[in-house]
Design a protein around this motif. Structure first.
Motif, mmCIF file in Angstrom:
data_model
loop_
_atom_site.group_PDB
_atom_site.id
_atom_site.type_symbol
_atom_site.label_atom_id
_atom_site.label_comp_id
_atom_site.label_asym_id
_atom_site.label_seq_id
_atom_site.Cartn_x
_atom_site.Cartn_y
_atom_site.Cartn_z
ATOM 1 N N LEU A 1 -3.839 39.135 -40.515
ATOM 2 C CA LEU A 1 -3.836 38.602 -39.163
ATOM 3 C C LEU A 1 -3.038 39.444 -38.178
ATOM 4 O O LEU A 1 -3.344 39.460 -36.987
ATOM 5 C CB LEU A 1 -3.269 37.167 -39.166
ATOM 6 N N CYS B 1 -0.308 28.739 -40.440
ATOM 7 C CA CYS B 1 -0.730 28.744 -41.840
ATOM 8 C C CYS B 1 0.439 28.462 -42.780
ATOM 9 O O CYS B 1 0.303 27.698 -43.745
ATOM 10 C CB CYS B 1 -1.367 30.091 -42.185
ATOM 11 N N ILE C 1 -0.583 32.374 -35.595
ATOM 12 C CA ILE C 1 -1.502 31.860 -36.617
ATOM 13 C C ILE C 1 -0.844 31.902 -37.995
ATOM 14 O O ILE C 1 -1.023 31.001 -38.816
ATOM 15 C CB ILE C 1 -2.815 32.656 -36.599
ATOM 16 N N LYS D 1 -2.083 36.201 -31.243
ATOM 17 C CA LYS D 1 -3.269 36.103 -32.071
ATOM 18 C C LYS D 1 -2.964 36.318 -33.550
ATOM 19 O O LYS D 1 -3.818 36.094 -34.386
ATOM 20 C CB LYS D 1 -4.307 37.132 -31.620
#
Length: 359
Positions: free
Chosen positions: A293, A215, A211, A207
């Motif tokens: 994040l 990005c 990510i 998670k």
């Protein structure tokens, strides 16, 4: 835990491993669906907490995931295919440049024979592979004629992913509760604690880090495209994927981008632009993306991630790659607890020798 419970759990694990090995040709869509459902469940839980029903919450999450995935494919896939074609077309030019400028220096300074590089063979092999991949309609037609079942199976697997994702996401909490209710009551609290720690490890990686990688891939690709680099999408995506290991994506990406810029540009300004793109990417990763994040949660060690993926692929192929990280997270948590138990055991603490008393 009693002996019967230990044998029961060991038997379940052996059965699961055997089923994974025997059923691995049909497992990929289900495993991909499980990963997507795992990633989308926290968002669905938050929407559900705000008053939405589980079905509506899942529908919103599923729609957003489908829209983002489709949009990325529409934007990136044509550019990626075009840049791969350009890369293949430029291979003979780069091969000639290496033969004229680099290989003679290596032969003079290091004594490496020019024939050892086999650039012609490598170029021909890559070109032939891409030519075969580019003419994909021919093998599809042949396969459809020879084995319609194989085509139907491939299409079914493709459409199974969103279907499996939706239903697993809808019933995720129910399935977790039922699994918890089936555990022996004496070990259920310990298993729940271990599962919570495994979720923390996986959450920090799946998670968070994945990510971050996505990005960074988009940041690098967009920045290199603004600079005007011909292979911006390929290099940006490779750098983003390589960011699974800290600083590896930066090193691989800036190295490949500078080499590509050397073949494409004559002025120094694009080289400065390439360096600025990767410096900005590193700053955003360290100051924005990773704190936001991933935070300070405990993730998998980069070496453990690489080893897990390679080992999973070697043992179970693509299915092994999909299950490598969850298995590595479970093993990491178990090893941590075994370490604590070992530190408290007699194996670690040497028993004091009895003292002899004088008569």
């Amino acid at each position: 835990m009693t002996d019967s419970q230990r044998w029961f759990i060991l038997g379940i694990l052996l059965i699961v491993i055997a089923l994974i090995y025997l059923l691995k040709p049909i497992l990929p869509p289900f495993l991909v669906g499980m990963v997507l459902a795992y990633l989308g469940d926290p968002i669905a839980d938050k929407l559900e907490a705000k008053g939405l029903s589980r079905t509506w919450a899942v529908t919103i999450v599923f729609t957003v995931l489908s829209f983002v995935g489709t949009l990325l494919l529409i934007i990136l896939l044509p550019q990626l295919i075009l840049q791969i074609k350009n890369l293949i077309q430029n291979l003979p030019i780069w091969q000639q440049w290496l033969q004229v400028n680099v290989i003679p220096i290596l032969h003079t300074q290091l004594g490496i024979e020019p024939s050892a590089f086999k650039l012609d063979t490598i170029t021909q092999h890559i070109t032939a592979t891409w030519r075969d991949a580019g003419s994909f309609l021919t093998p599809i037609i042949k396969s459809a004629t020879a084995s319609g079942v194989a085509i139907v199976t491939a299409l079914a697997n493709l459409f199974l992913v969103p279907v499996v994702t939706f239903y697993l996401l809808r019933d995720w909490d129910i399935m977790m509760a039922k699994i918890s209710s089936l555990l022996p009551r004496s070990i259920e609290p310990v298993v729940r604690q271990l599962a919570s720690e495994c979720d923390e490890v996986l959450g920090a990686f799946l998670k968070g880090q994945l990510i971050v990688m996505l990005c960074l891939g988009l940041i690098y690709s967009t920045g290199l495209w603004i600079v005007g680099l011909q292979f911006a999408v390929i290099i940006g995506l490779i750098a983003g994927l390589a960011s699974i290991v800290p600083y590896m994506g930066f090193a691989i990406g800036i190295g490949a981008a500078l080499i590509a810029a050397a073949f494409q540009f004559d002025s120094m300004l694009p080289f400065v632009g390439v360096v600025v793109v990767f410096i900005v990417g590193q700053i955003l990763e360290g100051m924005v993306l990773t704190p936001l994040l991933v935070g300070d949660r405990i993730g998998l060690h980069p070496v453990a991630v690489i080893f897990a993926i390679l080992a999973g692929g070697q043992l179970f192929g693509f299915v092994g790659i999909l299950i490598a990280l969850p298995v590595a997270a479970i093993i990491m948590v178990l090893l941590r607890h075994l370490h604590d138990i070992y530190k408290l055991s007699d194996l670690y603490h040497t028993a004091p020798e009895p003292t002899q008393q004088d008569d």
